[in-house]
Design a protein around this motif. Structure first.
Motif: not given
Length: 57
Positions: A22-26, A28-29, A34-37
Motif C-alpha cells: 500500500l505504501g509503495f502504490f500511495v 507512486l501516485a 505532484v510531478a504532473f501537477l
C-alpha cells in the motif's frame, strides 16, 4: 523533481502506512501526481516555456 517528493513522502507518509505494498502504490501516485501537477503549472507560466521550445504554437 522526484527526489524531493520522495524525501517528503518518506518523512511524512511512510510512518503512517503499515503495509509495504500500500505504501509503495500511495508513494507512486503521490510522486507522479505532484510531478504532473507541477509540469502542468509550468506550461501556464510563459517564462518557463523555454522560449517556445516545448510549445510549438
Amino acid at each position: 523533481m522526484h527526489y524531493p517528493l520522495t524525501l517528503l513522502y518518506g518523512i511524512f507518509i511512510t510512518p503512517l502506512t503499515g503495509n509495504n505494498t500500500l505504501g509503495f502504490f500511495v508513494g507512486l501516485a503521490l510522486v507522479f501526481g505532484v510531478a504532473f501537477l507541477l509540469y502542468e503549472i509550468h506550461l501556464c507560466i510563459p517564462l518557463l516555456r523555454f522560449a517556445g521550445i516545448l510549445d510549438p504554437s
